[in-house]
Design an enzyme around this catalytic site. Structure first.
Site, PDB file in Angstrom:
ATOM      1  N   GLU A  84      15.980  35.783  -1.431  1.00  0.00           N
ATOM      2  CA  GLU A  84      15.250  36.680  -0.212  1.00  0.00           C
ATOM      3  C   GLU A  84      16.421  36.856   1.025  1.00  0.00           C
ATOM      4  O   GLU A  84      16.235  37.814   1.649  1.00  0.00           O
ATOM      5  CB  GLU A  84      14.339  35.893   0.374  1.00  0.00           C
ATOM      6  N   PHE A 140      -0.039  24.952   0.830  1.00  0.00           N
ATOM      7  CA  PHE A 140       1.160  25.251  -0.197  1.00  0.00           C
ATOM      8  C   PHE A 140       1.829  26.360   0.330  1.00  0.00           C
ATOM      9  O   PHE A 140       1.423  27.449   0.517  1.00  0.00           O
ATOM     10  CB  PHE A 140       0.587  25.466  -1.601  1.00  0.00           C
ATOM     11  N   GLN A 141       3.262  26.295   0.306  1.00  0.00           N
ATOM     12  CA  GLN A 141       3.907  27.349   0.632  1.00  0.00           C
ATOM     13  C   GLN A 141       3.675  27.851   2.187  1.00  0.00           C
ATOM     14  O   GLN A 141       3.896  28.949   2.460  1.00  0.00           O
ATOM     15  CB  GLN A 141       4.176  28.478  -0.235  1.00  0.00           C
ATOM     16  N   LYS A 174      -2.456  36.365   3.651  1.00  0.00           N
ATOM     17  CA  LYS A 174      -2.805  36.739   2.455  1.00  0.00           C
ATOM     18  C   LYS A 174      -4.226  37.457   2.418  1.00  0.00           C
ATOM     19  O   LYS A 174      -4.508  38.696   2.056  1.00  0.00           O
ATOM     20  CB  LYS A 174      -2.972  35.422   1.352  1.00  0.00           C
ATOM     21  N   MET A 201      40.075  31.031   5.236  1.00  0.00           N
ATOM     22  CA  MET A 201      40.185  31.013   6.654  1.00  0.00           C
ATOM     23  C   MET A 201      39.941  29.573   7.430  1.00  0.00           C
ATOM     24  O   MET A 201      40.885  29.320   8.275  1.00  0.00           O
ATOM     25  CB  MET A 201      39.050  32.103   7.595  1.00  0.00           C
TER      26      MET A 201
END
Lengths: 591, 166
Positions: A54, A116-117, A166, A474
């Protein structure tokens, strides 16, 4: 609209299309399944790209927006899917890039119940978005999407996030498609200045004998490069630019001083030190540009033009602040301008340019700037170059010559390693006919290389040039200069064979080891019709110069590898490396 | 950094939308400012809220916070007001423990500050007082000689005097 009943998810995708969103990046997941069901049917005006992480989806939307000027959408699921986008959203926010992020969320009745999630994405992302919504009513969808698009693309652009439970996606939409935007407090003014302000600017410019213009990302965002050129040529004033301002003024122009700041040119930094006037246009004057903020242009009249009012006085207090869109301000300023008397100043700066040109070593192996300079020559500066963050980024900034904005795409404010590959994918999808080159380091590349799969799937002809020094270069350079040469956790032993890795994805993988092979290998990659990766085994200890050490003023440029280190950690009781080696009789570790 | 650390009065007029309070609070906390009091209530227009915030900090930092708050999509206006240009009021409820010996003394203090007795019990009474924050401080300090069981204050609300906008 149609007589067929549609649900919230469909209404949302249709609303995005109606706003003109043509590209969406993402990965589905439980809470986003309704949204993904809505994009299953081929969309006439929107393309969807499945990515592998993502964070990459957000960087791809970012690269797309910077290459095309049009925002893209990110579509991900709840919880980890949404939280993974945070780095990408923050990157876009710091660099003022428009983006619409749609995150799936648990159903409304489950909110706050540790479902959940489930993650509180609305609150988690608040400090890194321009604005955000938690969508609670299906009939608000057309208005909220319109508002999100409007906010993301006007004023100082930025990312807008919409968290979509949802069950809102599965509710039947019965609302008004043409519900108007309702943002009574949002006023992204193009010109918040008085005509007297312009006259003051014109008078200050006319009186100046040693002016410098500093051009930033705002010039590119407002499309003011022609107006900037007119301003500089009329005044005969030199122009330096920030990292994201690269290309807003042609690198090849005699008035260009190129980049400013920590790894800017010595002549640009010197020009700022000696200037009697500094006109900052669309730049927020961050710490990498200023050196010591109170020392920046201490004796110069400072003019600051910006569309974001909060930038005035944040780092530096200007004598004249002009709140407005760069293009509008410069257009309004044109009739008031007089040709400047700067011949002596330009002559002095010419001397600095001859005295302190950007240079690089050619000895002892393959040096990254050699490759970039050759790429610049081969492409005539016409490729779109994306970078990672670190040494590779600074070398690309210094040695890739480009004359137009949106040709150099880099994570400036956030400094997000791993930005190079996904932003190149986004840029290539937005500009299919252009040559897109990602200049990356071995450190950053390994953070987001999962999207080699996306590159291969879409057969995007991106060319990746991987500056492989087997170091987090760096950090190693800072440890060398400021931390008693104690190289802590910077050796990337265990790097894979990157050319083979590319081949595993069906991508052309090439190795570059000798400087004499640079043109041949670059041409081979560029002429290859699909994606290609060049693994360049570069000198391990190459460093970026000039450098203004952190906490020092722009007058204190270090031009090359210093024998005496310019700094040590506070309270250090360590022996320097040289003394350690002397006293132990050991040899310096080979690398 | 300026050493001028004093209490500032801010008034914010903000569209009544989810998250507005958090966004404003973040503008303070991100810059290390501590909010001393915060009052949110509906404005004259139903879809807008009025916030009064008092916070301690240096002037420079505060100016940046005002600019950052003004920049928020939902914020219509964010202004700082000096004590002189506003009417400022606060309400306090103080629950004081009483015994027959001290009851009169407590009521005398209440009377002096024009506080009302809004609850009277065998062991305690609740006083309601309004006025400037300084006046309430003075009353509370006097009551501390007796036993304060609980103290609730609304925080300061302000309104600009005359033609000025709050």
């Amino acid at each position: 609209m149609s007589e067929k009943k549609i649900n919230g998810a469909e209404a949302l995708i249709m609303s995005l299309e109606r706003c003109g969103i043509e590209m969406t990046f993402g990965i589905p997941g439980g809470a986003a399944i309704p949204l993904y069901d809505a994009i299953y049917d081929t969309r006439k005006n929107m393309k969807f790209v499945l990515v592998r992480h993502e964070q990459n989806a957000a960087h791809e939307a970012d690269g797309y927006a910077r290459a095309t000027g049009k925002p893209a959408a990110v579509l991900v699921t709840s919880g980890p899917g949404a939280v993974n986008t945070v780095t990408g959203i923050m990157t876009a926010h710091m660099d003022s890039v428009p983006m619409i992020v749609i995150t799936g969320q648990s159903s409304r009745e489950m909110l706050g119940k540790d479902a959940f999630q489930e993650a509180d994405v609305f609150n988690l992302t608040m400090p890194v978005v321009k604005h955000s919504y938690l969508l609670k009513n299906v009939n608000d969808i057309p208005r909220i999407i319109k508002e999100a698009y409007h906010i993301a693309t006007t004023g100082r652009p930025g990312p807008v996030l919409i968290d979509v439970p949802k069950d809102v996606g599965t509710d039947i939409f019965t609302g008004d498609w043409d519900a108007p935007i309702n943002l009574p407090a949002y006023k992204p003014e193009k010109c918040g200045y008085e005509p007297e302000t312009l006259q003051k600017i014109a008078d200050a410019l006319a009186a100046s004998r040693r002016p410098v213009i500093l051009s930033g990302h705002g010039v590119a965002l407002s499309g003011a490069e022609k107006e900037l050129l007119h301003l500089a040529e009329t005044l005969q004033a030199p122009v330096t630019s920030t990292l994201l301002g690269k290309g807003t003024f042609p690198d090849s122009h005699p008035l260009s001083l190129h980049g400013l700041g920590m790894h800017g040119t010595a002549y640009a930094n010197r020009a700022i030190v000696e200037a009697d006037l500094i006109m900052v246009i669309g730049a927020r004057l961050d710490d990498r540009i200023l050196g010591i903020p109170s020392e920046f242009g201490k004796n110069a009249v400072k003019i600051h033009v910006d569309i974001d009012h909060s930038e005035f006085g944040k780092m530096v207090t200007p004598q004249i602040a002009c709140h407005g869109d760069a293009k509008t301000v410069l257009q309004d300023l044109q009739p008031l301008l007089k040709r400047g008397d700067t011949a002596e100043w330009l002559h002095r700066l010419e001397g600095f340019k001859k005295k302190w040109p950007l240079t690089f070593s050619r000895r002892g192996g393959l040096h990254p700037p050699q490759i970039i300079a050759e790429l610049s020559k081969l492409t005539k500066g016409r490729a779109i170059v994306t970078t990672d963050v670190g040494q590779n980024q600074m070398w690309a900034w210094q040695f890739y010559q480009c004359d137009k904005p949106w040709r150099f795409i880099s994570s400036g404010g956030a400094g997000t390693m791993g930005f190079g590959l996904p932003s190149a994918i986004g840029a290539q999808l937005g500009r299919p006919d252009e040559l897109v080159v990602a200049i990356v380091g071995d450190g950053g590349f390994q953070m987001t290389m999962s999207d080699l799969a996306t590159l291969a799937t879409h057969n995007l002809p991106v060319k990746i040039i991987l500056m492989n020094n087997h170091y987090l270069g760096m950090v190693r350079q800072w440890q060398d200069m400021f931390y008693d040469e104690r190289y802590s956790s910077v050796d990337l032993e265990g790097n894979p064979d990157f050319a083979k890795l590319a081949q595993a994805y069906g991508i052309l993988g090439l190795n570059l080891k000798r400087a004499t092979d640079i043109p041949k290998i670059l041409k081979k990659a560029i002429e290859h019709p699909g994606p290609a990766l060049i693994n360049a085994e570069v000198v391990r200890r190459a460093e970026v110069y000039p450098m203004v050490p952190p906490g020092k003023s722009l007058a204190e440029v270090v031009l090359s590898h210093p024998r005496r280190k310019p700094g040590r950690p506070a309270g250090s009781r360590n022996k320097t490396a040289a003394k350690r080696i002397q006293s132990s009789g050991k040899k310096e570790p080979q690398s | 950094m300026s050493k001028d650390i004093r209490t500032h009065n801010l008034s914010i007029f903000v569209a009544n939308r989810p998250g507005a309070l958090v966004r404003i609070a973040q503008a303070f906390s991100r810059r290390g400012f501590n909010i001393e009091s915060l009052v949110v209530s509906p404005g004259a227009r139903g879809d807008f809220s009025r916030m009064t915030i008092t916070a301690k900090g240096n002037q420079e930092g505060l100016e940046q916070i005002i600019k950052q708050c003004t920049k928020l999509v939902d914020v219509m206006a964010c202004r700082e007001h000096s004590d002189e240009e506003v009417v400022a009021r606060e309400l306090a409820l103080v629950k004081v423990a009483i015994d027959p010996e001290h009851r009169e003394l407590v009521l005398q203090i209440a009377d002096h500050f024009h506080a009302k007795t809004v609850d009277f019990n065998e062991n305690s009474l609740v006083l309601e007082a309004t006025g400037s924050s300084e006046k309430l401080d003075a009353m509370v300090n006097l009551l501390r000689k007796y036993k304060i069981i609980e103290l609730v204050r609304t925080g300061k609300v302000i309104m600009a005097r005359g033609d000025r906008q709050t």
